[in-house]
Design an enzyme around this catalytic site. Structure first.
Site, PDB file in Angstrom:
ATOM      1  N   PRO A 170       0.831  -1.211   0.000  1.00  0.00           N
ATOM      2  CA  PRO A 170       0.000   0.000   0.000  1.00  0.00           C
ATOM      3  C   PRO A 170       0.864   1.259   0.000  1.00  0.00           C
ATOM      4  O   PRO A 170       2.048   1.191   0.322  1.00  0.00           O
ATOM      5  CB  PRO A 170      -0.795  -0.117   1.304  1.00  0.00           C
ATOM      6  CG  PRO A 170      -0.035  -1.066   2.149  1.00  0.00           C
ATOM      7  CD  PRO A 170       0.660  -1.994   1.226  1.00  0.00           C
ATOM      8  N   PRO A 171       0.281   2.389  -0.383  1.00  0.00           N
ATOM      9  CA  PRO A 171       1.050   3.621  -0.445  1.00  0.00           C
ATOM     10  C   PRO A 171       1.620   4.007   0.923  1.00  0.00           C
ATOM     11  O   PRO A 171       0.995   3.748   1.953  1.00  0.00           O
ATOM     12  CB  PRO A 171       0.047   4.674  -0.912  1.00  0.00           C
ATOM     13  CG  PRO A 171      -1.253   4.002  -1.070  1.00  0.00           C
ATOM     14  CD  PRO A 171      -1.097   2.554  -0.814  1.00  0.00           C
ATOM     15  N   GLY A 172       2.809   4.557   0.909  1.00  0.00           N
ATOM     16  CA  GLY A 172       3.396   5.069   2.139  1.00  0.00           C
ATOM     17  C   GLY A 172       4.020   4.024   3.035  1.00  0.00           C
ATOM     18  O   GLY A 172       4.398   4.317   4.163  1.00  0.00           O
ATOM     19  N   GLY A 227       6.787   2.510   2.460  1.00  0.00           N
ATOM     20  CA  GLY A 227       8.244   2.555   2.407  1.00  0.00           C
ATOM     21  C   GLY A 227       8.891   1.881   1.213  1.00  0.00           C
ATOM     22  O   GLY A 227      10.051   1.497   1.286  1.00  0.00           O
ATOM     23  N   THR A 246       9.603   3.207  -1.831  1.00  0.00           N
ATOM     24  CA  THR A 246      10.635   4.089  -2.374  1.00  0.00           C
ATOM     25  C   THR A 246      11.828   4.156  -1.432  1.00  0.00           C
ATOM     26  O   THR A 246      12.981   4.074  -1.860  1.00  0.00           O
ATOM     27  CB  THR A 246      10.055   5.508  -2.557  1.00  0.00           C
ATOM     28  OG1 THR A 246       8.798   5.402  -3.208  1.00  0.00           O
ATOM     29  CG2 THR A 246      10.979   6.368  -3.365  1.00  0.00           C
ATOM     30  N   HIS A 269     -26.536  11.069  16.825  1.00  0.00           N
ATOM     31  CA  HIS A 269     -25.956  10.121  15.875  1.00  0.00           C
ATOM     32  C   HIS A 269     -24.676   9.505  16.456  1.00  0.00           C
ATOM     33  O   HIS A 269     -24.540   8.280  16.524  1.00  0.00           O
ATOM     34  CB  HIS A 269     -25.655  10.866  14.554  1.00  0.00           C
ATOM     35  CG  HIS A 269     -25.013  10.029  13.504  1.00  0.00           C
ATOM     36  ND1 HIS A 269     -25.677   9.604  12.375  1.00  0.00           N
ATOM     37  CD2 HIS A 269     -23.755   9.543  13.400  1.00  0.00           C
ATOM     38  CE1 HIS A 269     -24.858   8.900  11.625  1.00  0.00           C
ATOM     39  NE2 HIS A 269     -23.681   8.845  12.212  1.00  0.00           N
ATOM     40  N   GLU A 270     -23.772  10.372  16.921  1.00  0.00           N
ATOM     41  CA  GLU A 270     -22.497   9.866  17.456  1.00  0.00           C
ATOM     42  C   GLU A 270     -22.712   9.092  18.756  1.00  0.00           C
ATOM     43  O   GLU A 270     -22.065   8.072  18.988  1.00  0.00           O
ATOM     44  CB  GLU A 270     -21.503  11.011  17.685  1.00  0.00           C
ATOM     45  CG  GLU A 270     -21.074  11.754  16.420  1.00  0.00           C
ATOM     46  CD  GLU A 270     -20.517  10.842  15.330  1.00  0.00           C
ATOM     47  OE1 GLU A 270     -19.950   9.782  15.658  1.00  0.00           O
ATOM     48  OE2 GLU A 270     -20.670  11.186  14.145  1.00  0.00           O
ATOM     49  N   ASP A 314     -21.462   5.982   6.747  1.00  0.00           N
ATOM     50  CA  ASP A 314     -21.630   4.744   7.519  1.00  0.00           C
ATOM     51  C   ASP A 314     -22.201   3.641   6.642  1.00  0.00           C
ATOM     52  O   ASP A 314     -21.762   2.498   6.681  1.00  0.00           O
ATOM     53  CB  ASP A 314     -22.604   4.978   8.684  1.00  0.00           C
ATOM     54  CG  ASP A 314     -22.072   6.001   9.666  1.00  0.00           C
ATOM     55  OD1 ASP A 314     -20.849   6.151   9.738  1.00  0.00           O
ATOM     56  OD2 ASP A 314     -22.894   6.641  10.351  1.00  0.00           O
TER      57      ASP A 314
HETATM   58  P1  ADP Z   1       5.820   4.304  -0.862  1.00  0.00           P
HETATM   59  O1  ADP Z   1       6.882   4.443  -1.878  1.00  0.00           O
HETATM   60  O2  ADP Z   1       5.603   2.893  -0.406  1.00  0.00           O
HETATM   61  O3  ADP Z   1       4.530   4.981  -1.182  1.00  0.00           O
HETATM   62  P2  ADP Z   1       7.631   5.888   0.663  1.00  0.00           P
HETATM   63  O4  ADP Z   1       8.811   5.041   0.597  1.00  0.00           O
HETATM   64  O5  ADP Z   1       7.587   7.043  -0.273  1.00  0.00           O
HETATM   65  O6  ADP Z   1       6.318   5.030   0.463  1.00  0.00           O
HETATM   66  O7  ADP Z   1       7.426   6.376   2.150  1.00  0.00           O
HETATM   67  C1  ADP Z   1       7.034   7.667   2.449  1.00  0.00           C
HETATM   68  C2  ADP Z   1       7.635   8.097   3.762  1.00  0.00           C
HETATM   69  O8  ADP Z   1       7.129   7.333   4.838  1.00  0.00           O
HETATM   70  C3  ADP Z   1       9.123   7.905   3.816  1.00  0.00           C
HETATM   71  O9  ADP Z   1       9.787   9.014   3.299  1.00  0.00           O
HETATM   72  C4  ADP Z   1       9.387   7.731   5.295  1.00  0.00           C
HETATM   73  O10 ADP Z   1       9.494   8.975   5.918  1.00  0.00           O
HETATM   74  C5  ADP Z   1       8.130   7.079   5.784  1.00  0.00           C
HETATM   75  N1  ADP Z   1       8.308   5.630   5.905  1.00  0.00           N
HETATM   76  C6  ADP Z   1       7.648   4.693   5.188  1.00  0.00           C
HETATM   77  N2  ADP Z   1       8.036   3.464   5.542  1.00  0.00           N
HETATM   78  C7  ADP Z   1       8.985   3.609   6.494  1.00  0.00           C
HETATM   79  C8  ADP Z   1       9.784   2.693   7.247  1.00  0.00           C
HETATM   80  N3  ADP Z   1       9.693   1.366   7.065  1.00  0.00           N
HETATM   81  N4  ADP Z   1      10.645   3.205   8.116  1.00  0.00           N
HETATM   82  C9  ADP Z   1      10.759   4.536   8.293  1.00  0.00           C
HETATM   83  N5  ADP Z   1      10.043   5.432   7.618  1.00  0.00           N
HETATM   84  C10 ADP Z   1       9.158   4.996   6.713  1.00  0.00           C
HETATM   85 ZN    ZN Z   2     -21.944   7.878  11.684  1.00  0.00          ZN
END
Ligand code: ADP
Ligand code: ZN
Length: 615
Positions: free
Chosen positions: A213-215, A217, A219, A434-435, A510
């Site tokens: 998934p995005p983010g 790590g 890259t 609601h909440e 929801d």
């Molecule tokens: P992806 O390429 O999977 O979308 P990135 O590698 O660009 O994600 O990660 C974005 C940021 O999230 C990185 O620059 C870092 O700061 C943080 N991050 C993600 N994974 C890790 C990890 N395993 N350890 C430390 N920081 C991480």
């Molecule tokens: Zn709700």
């Protein structure tokens, strides 16, 4: 295109200016402000010594200045020089000598231009236009071409010269992902010491596909591989290709690989591979042609590596299921490394990595932060630490405490609070009930995640929110947990119905969530009694499972699909009725929580638990 428009406007303006100038310059010839006299009249004036200056201009015009300051014009006659002509008219030499006679041939030239330009103007305009088009076209191809030579924006290239310290990222900067690191050690080993492998006749990995998934790590990890192996890192993103003209993407890929080969050993990293690497021929039109060509070029380049070429292509995607199977064949991206969202230990490690350089007080317990952040990606955690630091600065403190860290979790989860949103009292009342409904159902069902916070402050898209956080990471979910989750989702709607005998659009989020979940229960997890333990997921040619509703229609009978539909509905109705029942049983608690919410807008976990006990 706007660039082209601008240039055309400038071009037209230039010509207009020229035209105007030329008219200005030829003014004395064209306008009759000076009196025009016959030549013999001029001779008469000369003999009367009334002429001070004579200018012979182009097209044989004589421009004479009189002693009284006025001017006259005449035409020279014959081919002789003006002096000879005057002598022929018997003008005494002494008089001629007194006159300043000047020849201004260049004016003739300007006047010639002045005549020419208006005639040539349309032609020049057309020629200029085509020249611009030509330049434009050349600009594109030269940009493409220069890709091979210069790093450019597209390639984020770290360090050609001076190998040492080229890429600073190292494995220690990447927390968690232990398995992935282990797998990648081999790649690093190969980059550093290829002979060891080739001597044994081992085939070298060409392409490594990072799936996750995005983010999470991907890259970062690819960069760290380059950093550990101490080789250059070429970065390119698949989505950039989609903005280009047909053919440019392919030549860009060619340029990138050429450059990489010159700098071998090195790593090419292709981010968002799925945006170019989708199954080919999936549609018509320019974008697809472009993608197909770009993808083909990548395949050609990867196949074209010699066995001793020390270039490793790494690519990242979160949609491996849509990739063209050609990409996954041996010799291409045949190594696949899956990176999951971090577990609690990894999250703690990541928090530590990102806490570097940020002063924390001793009382900060990163484990507790990790506990409260299941489902967070590495990028989320980095964002969280940064938010906490910003909040600390805003509170005029010098060290980060839990007081900043905990609110930052919510901020990352739900987006910033939107206190400024104006809502009417009635809206606020509905939101409160609601909440409260969500919170009471969540509190009552033991299988549901405990309530951490209830609030009627708008946040992101939501008008209010009930924050539920699982006590620990879970990889297996029971049917009872899912049912509880569904019921909690319905709690808001049920409370509105019970209190106001009315439903609002506030529950649409929801419902969306609940419906998607119910569909999964029936078609993926086999949790429907009526349909039984069947998965309706289809597997594609790459062996990745996916869930194409369109294709389902061609595989399963109408009755089956109808049954799925009925079962999904049944799950949702059951959950709704369950929520209603719970709330009706605890009506006084509903009132209590809603009133408290109207009074103070948010209720924290401890206070909420207390309220639930007293009532
Ligand atoms: P992806 O390429 O999977 O979308 P990135 O590698 O660009 O994600 O990660 C974005 C940021 O999230 C990185 O620059 C870092 O700061 C943080 N991050 C993600 N994974 C890790 C990890 N395993 N350890 C430390 N920081 C991480
Ligand atoms: Zn709700």
């Amino acid at each position: 295109m706007t660039q082209l428009h601008k240039q055309i406007i400038i071009l037209v303006a230039c010509f207009a200016l020229l035209l105007w100038l030329s008219q200005k310059i030829s003014l004395p010839f064209n306008t009759e402000r000076t009196e025009r006299v016959p030549f013999n009249k001029l001779v008469e004036l000369i003999e009367e010594e009334k002429i001070k200056t004579i200018e012979l201009r182009g097209d044989n015009t004589l421009f004479a200045g009189l002693t009284d300051g006025s001017n006259i014009e005449s035409r020279a006659i014959g081919n002789d020089s003006i002096i000879t002509t005057l002598k022929n008219y018997d003008v005494p030499v002494e008089i001629i000598k007194q006159i300043a006679i000047d020849v201004k041939r260049e004016n003739g030239f300007i006047s010639f231009i002045a005549i020419l330009i208006p005639t040539l103007f349309p032609i020049l305009l057309i020629v200029g236009f085509f020249y611009l088009l030509y330049k434009q076209a050349q600009g594109f191809s030269s940009k493409t071409f220069s890709f091979g030579q210069s790093a450019g924006k597209q390639v984020n290239y770290e360090g050609t010269e001076g190998r040492s310290g080229a890429v600073k990222t190292k494995f220690k900067d990447v927390a968690g992902v232990k398995e992935a690191k282990e797998e990648l050690m081999e790649v690093i080993d190969f980059l550093k010491n290829p002979k060891k492998f080739t001597d044994l006749g081992a085939r070298i990995p060409r392409g490594v596909l990072l799936i996750g998934p995005p983010g999470c790590g991907k890259t970062l990890l690819a960069k760290a591989v380059a950093g550990e192996a101490d080789v250059p890192f070429f970065h390119i993103s698949g989505s950039e290709f989609m903005e280009l003209f047909v053919g440019v993407g392919a030549s860009r890929v060619r340029g990138l690989f050429q450059k990489a080969k010159r700098n071998a050993p090195c790593i090419i990293f292709i981010d968002e591979l799925d945006s170019i690497g989708r199954k080919r021929g999936a549609g018509f039109g320019g974008a697809h042609d472009e993608r197909d060509q770009t993808l083909n070029q990548i395949l050609v380049e990867m196949d074209g590596f010699d066995t001793d070429t020390n270039v490793i292509v790494m690519a990242a995607t979160n949609r491996p299921d849509v990739l063209d199977s050609a990409l996954l064949r041996p010799g291409r991206f045949d190594r696949r490394i899956t990176i999951d969202l971090p577990d609690i230990a990894s999250r703690e490690e990541m928090l530590k990595v990102h806490a570097k350089g940020k002063p924390l007080t001793d009382s900060v317990n990163l484990r507790r932060v990790a506990e409260r952040t299941p489902g967070f990606s590495g990028a989320d955690l980095a964002y969280l630490m940064n938010e906490a630091a910003i909040l600390t600065a805003r509170n005029n403190k010098t060290q980060i405490t839990m007081e900043e860290l905990l609110p930052s979790i919510e901020k990352v989860m739900l987006g910033p609070e939107r206190r400024s949103r104006v809502i009417t009292d009635q809206e606020k009342k509905i939101t409160a009930f609601h909440e409260a409904g969500h919170a009471i159902v969540a509190h009552t069902l033991p299988e549901a995640d405990p309530v951490h916070k209830v609030s009627v402050i708008a946040r992101g898209q939501a008008g209010g929110y009930t924050l539920k956080i699982p006590e620990k990471d879970r990889y297996l979910h029971t049917r009872a947990e899912f049912m509880a989750d569904l019921s909690v989702s319905m709690g808001g709607l049920a409370a509105e119905k019970i209190k106001f005998n009315e439903m609002t659009t506030g529950a649409s989020g929801d419902l969306r969530y609940a419906t998607q979940l119910a569909r999964k229960l029936v078609t993926r997890y086999g949790m429907s009694d009526k349909i039984g333990p069947v998965s309706f997921e289809l597997e594609d040619t790459n062996g990745f499972s996916q869930f194409p509703w369109e294709e389902l229609k061609s595989v399963y009978s109408d009755t089956t699909l109808e049954n799925i539909d009925t079962e999904v509905r049944r799950f949702l109705e059951e959950a709704y009725n369950n929520a209603r029942k719970i709330i009706e049983l605890h009506l006084e608690k509903l009132e209590l929580v809603a009133e408290k919410l109207l009074e103070q807008e948010t209720i924290e976990k401890e206070e909420f638990d207390e309220l639930m006990q007293t009532a």
